[in-house]
Design a protein around this motif. Sequence first.
Motif, PDB file in Angstrom:
ATOM      1  N   ASP A   1       0.840  -1.203   0.000  1.00  0.00           N
ATOM      2  CA  ASP A   1       0.000   0.000   0.000  1.00  0.00           C
ATOM      3  C   ASP A   1       0.870   1.246   0.000  1.00  0.00           C
ATOM      4  N   THR A   2       1.183   1.730  -1.182  1.00  0.00           N
ATOM      5  CA  THR A   2       2.085   2.872  -1.293  1.00  0.00           C
ATOM      6  C   THR A   2       1.392   4.203  -1.015  1.00  0.00           C
ATOM      7  N   SER A   3       0.105   4.175  -0.638  1.00  0.00           N
ATOM      8  CA  SER A   3      -0.515   5.403  -0.141  1.00  0.00           C
ATOM      9  C   SER A   3       0.013   5.736   1.249  1.00  0.00           C
ATOM     10  N   LEU A   4       0.627   4.733   1.897  1.00  0.00           N
ATOM     11  CA  LEU A   4       1.291   4.923   3.177  1.00  0.00           C
ATOM     12  C   LEU A   4       2.799   4.971   2.969  1.00  0.00           C
ATOM     13  N   SER A   5       3.495   5.681   3.820  1.00  0.00           N
ATOM     14  CA  SER A   5       4.956   5.625   3.803  1.00  0.00           C
ATOM     15  C   SER A   5       5.390   4.242   4.261  1.00  0.00           C
ATOM     16  N   LEU A   6       6.654   3.923   4.056  1.00  0.00           N
ATOM     17  CA  LEU A   6       7.162   2.632   4.517  1.00  0.00           C
ATOM     18  C   LEU A   6       6.997   2.523   6.031  1.00  0.00           C
ATOM     19  N   ALA A   7       7.271   3.592   6.756  1.00  0.00           N
ATOM     20  CA  ALA A   7       7.092   3.576   8.208  1.00  0.00           C
ATOM     21  C   ALA A   7       5.628   3.371   8.574  1.00  0.00           C
ATOM     22  N   GLY A   8       4.722   3.998   7.814  1.00  0.00           N
ATOM     23  CA  GLY A   8       3.302   3.816   8.059  1.00  0.00           C
ATOM     24  C   GLY A   8       2.872   2.382   7.848  1.00  0.00           C
ATOM     25  N   ARG A   9       3.441   1.730   6.833  1.00  0.00           N
ATOM     26  CA  ARG A   9       3.141   0.317   6.601  1.00  0.00           C
ATOM     27  C   ARG A   9       3.660  -0.536   7.752  1.00  0.00           C
ATOM     28  N   TYR A  10       4.879  -0.250   8.221  1.00  0.00           N
ATOM     29  CA  TYR A  10       5.417  -0.989   9.356  1.00  0.00           C
ATOM     30  C   TYR A  10       4.481  -0.889  10.559  1.00  0.00           C
TER      31      TYR A  10
ATOM     32  N   GLN B   1      16.548   3.319   5.418  1.00  0.00           N
ATOM     33  CA  GLN B   1      16.880   4.686   5.795  1.00  0.00           C
ATOM     34  C   GLN B   1      16.539   4.944   7.258  1.00  0.00           C
ATOM     35  N   GLY B   2      17.426   5.625   7.948  1.00  0.00           N
ATOM     36  CA  GLY B   2      17.174   5.933   9.340  1.00  0.00           C
ATOM     37  C   GLY B   2      15.887   6.706   9.557  1.00  0.00           C
ATOM     38  N   ASP B   3      15.533   7.582   8.624  1.00  0.00           N
ATOM     39  CA  ASP B   3      14.318   8.371   8.778  1.00  0.00           C
ATOM     40  C   ASP B   3      13.068   7.494   8.802  1.00  0.00           C
ATOM     41  N   THR B   4      13.117   6.342   8.152  1.00  0.00           N
ATOM     42  CA  THR B   4      11.976   5.421   8.197  1.00  0.00           C
ATOM     43  C   THR B   4      11.729   4.946   9.624  1.00  0.00           C
ATOM     44  N   MET B   5      12.780   4.542  10.302  1.00  0.00           N
ATOM     45  CA  MET B   5      12.618   4.086  11.686  1.00  0.00           C
ATOM     46  C   MET B   5      12.254   5.239  12.603  1.00  0.00           C
ATOM     47  N   ARG B   6      12.810   6.419  12.358  1.00  0.00           N
ATOM     48  CA  ARG B   6      12.458   7.577  13.185  1.00  0.00           C
ATOM     49  C   ARG B   6      10.971   7.882  13.072  1.00  0.00           C
ATOM     50  N   GLU B   7      10.447   7.826  11.864  1.00  0.00           N
ATOM     51  CA  GLU B   7       9.014   8.053  11.656  1.00  0.00           C
ATOM     52  C   GLU B   7       8.183   6.964  12.329  1.00  0.00           C
ATOM     53  N   LEU B   8       8.620   5.712  12.216  1.00  0.00           N
ATOM     54  CA  LEU B   8       7.879   4.611  12.833  1.00  0.00           C
ATOM     55  C   LEU B   8       7.776   4.797  14.340  1.00  0.00           C
ATOM     56  N   LEU B   9       8.876   5.112  14.984  1.00  0.00           N
ATOM     57  CA  LEU B   9       8.870   5.277  16.436  1.00  0.00           C
ATOM     58  C   LEU B   9       7.922   6.401  16.853  1.00  0.00           C
ATOM     59  N   GLY B  10       7.946   7.507  16.109  1.00  0.00           N
ATOM     60  CA  GLY B  10       7.042   8.603  16.416  1.00  0.00           C
ATOM     61  C   GLY B  10       5.590   8.229  16.198  1.00  0.00           C
ATOM     62  N   ASP B  11       5.336   7.494  15.119  1.00  0.00           N
ATOM     63  CA  ASP B  11       3.972   7.056  14.801  1.00  0.00           C
ATOM     64  C   ASP B  11       3.429   6.153  15.906  1.00  0.00           C
ATOM     65  N   LEU B  12       4.212   5.185  16.333  1.00  0.00           N
ATOM     66  CA  LEU B  12       3.754   4.256  17.360  1.00  0.00           C
ATOM     67  C   LEU B  12       3.528   4.965  18.696  1.00  0.00           C
ATOM     68  N   ARG B  13       4.414   5.886  19.036  1.00  0.00           N
ATOM     69  CA  ARG B  13       4.244   6.599  20.299  1.00  0.00           C
ATOM     70  C   ARG B  13       3.005   7.486  20.291  1.00  0.00           C
ATOM     71  N   SER B  14       2.648   7.980  19.118  1.00  0.00           N
ATOM     72  CA  SER B  14       1.478   8.860  19.056  1.00  0.00           C
ATOM     73  C   SER B  14       0.204   8.119  19.430  1.00  0.00           C
TER      74      SER B  14
END
Length: 241
Positions: free
Chosen positions: A97-106, A199-212
Amino acid sequence: MEREIVLEGCVNFRDVGGYRAEGGHVRWRTLFRSDALHELTPEDAARLADLGVTTVIDLRSEYEREHDGEGAHPLAGAVSFVRAPIINQGNLTVMADTSLSLAGRYARILETCGTALADAVTAIAHAPGAVVFHCAAGKDRTGMLSAAVLGALGVDDEDIIADYAMTGRNLQRIGTRLRRHPAYENSYAYVPRDAMTAQGDTMRELLGDLRSRHGDLRGLLGAVGVGEDVLDRLRASLVTS
């Protein structure tokens, strides 16, 4: 201590110990992450025995396991296997689902993987010896589980991000390996291109997404069924002063 461990049958095997955690640091030579293990040589298997590995957590699907390798697994009879398919029939379409970022998919995968994440974390917490967890490449599903475990132990975000991004140096060899295996040779061309990055930014986004949504990584694990007793056991097993 060396983090990356060179094996003939893997291209992305490494220790996730040594990171500073709440109350100490993650034990070395206790928890390892990897790409698939079905091509381990006898020498590799002996090395894992020397490392004290007693448990292998396979995050791949049943289809992947059935189509990779022939005959007995190189570690059959030497370790206990735990099947914990992070991507399964319940969330199979999310990765495409490329409507989501890779971090969003994770994030969506972690939240919709049924009991797989809880099963994997519980197995790590209760293992009698060292543990290896792996998927096919040792990047996506393995990276998600690594982030969940390290985050639950209080490892700093920058170390979790570095742990994920370390796979970037091995991506070319990972791609070569996947393209020559039946489980991936046809589907590889259709994998979204961002799924072959680390990319490090992918994991940074994932961590922020999950914490939210969950407050922290312990909150995520609680939401998928990991009890406080398991989290306490995980800390006792993996964190040393």
